[in-house]
Design a protein around this motif. Structure first.
Motif, PDB file in Angstrom:
ATOM      1  N   THR A 360       0.855  -1.184   0.000  1.00 41.47           N
ATOM      2  CA  THR A 360       0.000   0.000   0.000  1.00 41.47           C
ATOM      3  C   THR A 360       0.892   1.236   0.000  1.00 41.47           C
ATOM      4  O   THR A 360       1.723   1.411   0.887  1.00 41.47           O
ATOM      5  N   MET A 361       0.732   2.075  -1.026  1.00 44.67           N
ATOM      6  CA  MET A 361       1.545   3.289  -1.137  1.00 44.67           C
ATOM      7  C   MET A 361       0.638   4.494  -1.336  1.00 44.67           C
ATOM      8  O   MET A 361      -0.125   4.531  -2.299  1.00 44.67           O
ATOM      9  N   PRO A 362       0.707   5.470  -0.465  1.00 43.57           N
ATOM     10  CA  PRO A 362       1.471   5.452   0.785  1.00 43.57           C
ATOM     11  C   PRO A 362       0.772   4.581   1.831  1.00 43.57           C
ATOM     12  O   PRO A 362      -0.419   4.298   1.697  1.00 43.57           O
ATOM     13  N   PRO A 363       1.500   4.172   2.871  1.00 45.31           N
ATOM     14  CA  PRO A 363       0.868   3.366   3.917  1.00 45.31           C
ATOM     15  C   PRO A 363      -0.313   4.106   4.545  1.00 45.31           C
ATOM     16  O   PRO A 363      -0.301   5.332   4.658  1.00 45.31           O
ATOM     17  N   GLN A 364      -1.317   3.333   4.971  1.00 44.96           N
ATOM     18  CA  GLN A 364      -2.514   3.903   5.581  1.00 44.96           C
ATOM     19  C   GLN A 364      -2.495   3.691   7.095  1.00 44.96           C
ATOM     20  O   GLN A 364      -1.795   2.812   7.601  1.00 44.96           O
ATOM     21  N   PRO A 365      -3.255   4.478   7.843  1.00 41.32           N
ATOM     22  CA  PRO A 365      -3.301   4.289   9.300  1.00 41.32           C
ATOM     23  C   PRO A 365      -3.881   2.926   9.685  1.00 41.32           C
ATOM     24  O   PRO A 365      -4.688   2.347   8.942  1.00 41.32           O
ATOM     25  N   ILE A 366      -3.493   2.436  10.833  1.00 39.76           N
ATOM     26  CA  ILE A 366      -4.019   1.173  11.361  1.00 39.76           C
ATOM     27  C   ILE A 366      -5.516   1.333  11.613  1.00 39.76           C
ATOM     28  O   ILE A 366      -5.960   2.346  12.158  1.00 39.76           O
ATOM     29  N   SER A 367      -6.295   0.307  11.221  1.00 42.38           N
ATOM     30  CA  SER A 367      -7.751   0.375  11.372  1.00 42.38           C
ATOM     31  C   SER A 367      -8.303  -1.041  11.509  1.00 42.38           C
ATOM     32  O   SER A 367      -7.548  -2.024  11.475  1.00 42.38           O
TER      33      SER A 367
END
Length: 520
Positions: A360-367
């Protein structure tokens, strides 16, 4: 005639005042600080309101919370304020034009805070106009079925210069309707447990095809959890945070099940914000139990743990900042249970358990992990349970004074008290050996013996970590080391240079024989 006019005027005035009072009680009284009539400043983030202990903007009915109003920069101050609670409404079938007002709970004065109850309902105000950088109030949440509550503040930085309850000065929270085992304990910033404690941790996997048919890999034989890894730590440390990006170590664990990099991230904080590195071996099946133990202290009273869901793109189970020091009693919680649900590390865009790597680019927040979007969130069952059981406490002194609470003595040894002894024992001379590897600018004691190996007993073999400590010397006193009747170190301060350049703790891997039956 004039007398009649006077009486009539008085009646009209009383009627008007009554109407005004009714308006005030129904619509709300003037909460402007110091009765100002000027327009408020626009929000600029100089000041903020928080509710300590609230998770995910949800409150637990009838729980008590601390409301904190403070300057964001730690420099700005205010002289007057009002902290209030605003209720929610619900539809009124009998009179649709007039919604039914719900209960917002109760705002009360916090002990020792320079505040008093306000003439306005459910509010507190300043008791003086001295400059303040922060203030606290108590909010007792309402009973069940009162929907949402808005906690807000207005404040004045000086006469006629004030902020309204917009933006960061308002916080809306709603009732948490989850199962109690789905909710972490309220965080406690004032733990008063003097003694250290040891907990037995049980990771109980309850994930299987039979229990989660819509959330299980097609390759059923590969389904399992990785090793469980984490730490007991202070509030300044995080293994992960919801709505924040995953660290490199968590990314590796979530995508590969490899704990190495995450363990190194935790180890780098050992002896400061981390007290114990926690590790439990993964099992061959996801519906099996893993146990391990760890130690906590008054400063390190939270625990964080993670384990990867395998196979998966980047899904994992975890708990962040689990509070073990009860916020009400401020002592160690005797036992706690928490359900774990799948989380998404935000580093891989795969949508199925067996999906190929897709960064995943850019990385996403933890959810929350979107494993099966066809299953409503309220119908998702937990994948595992964490069970914490207090198994032992270790006597210590609190703030250089012995705690009045009873302690469990080491090895259950009790000493007889001789009441004829002097109440103030004579000071003890302490002989200290200086570590030759330290310097004259930053002298330190010699290293103490290694503490017992901490880890999990599997097949009568314990593999884990052990630590040892030494202490900074200031004026010949070992700072942080308690010696009964020895010199006090309360007024001794270790320089920042010495703290940064001379380690006071070491950690090493260890392995030793153990009796699995006794440790279980």
């Amino acid at each position: 005639m004039s007398t009649m006019f006077g009486i009539t005027g008085l009646i009209i005035l009383i009627f008007a005042l009554n109407r005004y009072e009714c308006y005030e009680s129904e619509i709300g009284c003037n909460r402007r600080p110091l009765g100002t009539k000027t327009e408020p400043l626009p929000p600029d983030n100089r000041f903020k309101i928080d509710i300590i202990g609230i998770n995910d903007d949800m409150y637990i009915p009838r729980h008590q919370y601390t409301v904190r109003l403070y300057s964001n920069d730690g420099v700005s101050s205010f002289i007057a304020f009002t902290i209030s609670a605003r209720e929610d409404t619900k539809y009124n079938e009998k009179n649709p034009r007039k919604p039914i007002l719900l209960d917002p709970g109760a705002i009360k004065v916090s002990p020792d805070a320079p505040s008093v109850p306000s003439p306005c309902k459910n509010s507190v105000i300043q008791s003086d106009i001295k400059p303040k950088k922060s203030i606290e109030a108590v909010w007792i949440a309402p009973a069940k079925d009162n929907k949402c509550v808005t906690i807000y503040a207005v404040l004045a930085v000086k006469q006629d210069v004030w902020y309204n309850s917009d933006g960061p000065l308002s916080k809306r929270v709603c009732e948490d309707r989850r199962n109690m085992e789905d909710m972490q304990p309220v965080e406690n910033d004032n733990c008063q447990a003097c003694e250290d404690a040891r907990y037995l941790l049980t990771f109980d996997g309850i994930w299987s095809y039979n229990t989660h048919p819509g959330m299980f890999p097609k390759t059923q034989e590969l389904a399992r959890f990785s090793d469980v890894v984490g730490a007991s730590h202070s509030k300044s440390f995080n293994v992960y945070k919801i709505h924040s990006e995953a660290s490199a170590g968590l990314k590796m664990l979530a995508e590969q099940g490899n704990t190495t990099k995450l363990e190194m991230e935790i180890l780098s904080q050992l002896g400061s914000s981390v007290r114990t590195v926690i590790k439990g071996s993964g099992r061959s099946k996801p519906n099996m139990v893993t146990t391990t133990s760890f130690r906590v202290t008054r400063q390190h009273h939270r625990v964080s743990l993670v384990t990867a869901i395998l196979p998966s793109p980047d899904w994992f189970l975890g708990v962040s900042n689990m509070e073990l020091c009860d916020a009400v009693t401020r002592k160690w919680a005797p036992n706690l249970t928490l359900n774990l649900y799948p989380l998404d590390a935000g580093t891989d865009s795969g949508t199925t358990f067996e999906a190929s790597n897709d960064d995943t680019m850019p990385p996403q927040p933890i959810s929350s992990a979107p494993i099966n979007k066809d299953i409503p969130k309220e119908q998702i069952k937990p994948f595992a349970k964490l069970i914490f059981e207090l198994t032992r406490t270790y006597p210590k002194l609190c703030d250089s004074e012995e705690s009045s609470e009873p302690h469990i003595q080491e090895e259950h040894e009790y000493k007889e008290i001789n009441n004829n002894q002097p109440t103030t024992p004579p000071p003890v001379e302490v002989s200290i050996s200086v570590d030759p590897d330290s310097s004259s600018e930053c002298p330190m004691t010699e290293w103490e013996d290694w503490l017992p190996c901490e880890g999990e007993c599997i097949d009568n073999k314990l593999q884990g970590f052990q630590s040892r400590f030494r202490y900074h010397l200031v004026d010949g006193v070992a700072v942080g080391k308690y010696v009964e009747n020895g010199p006090s170190y309360a007024d001794k301060e270790v320089s920042r240079y010495c703290q940064e350049n001379y380690e006071d703790s070491e950690l090493q891997a260890c392995e030793e024989a153990c009796n699995q039956e006794e440790d279980s």
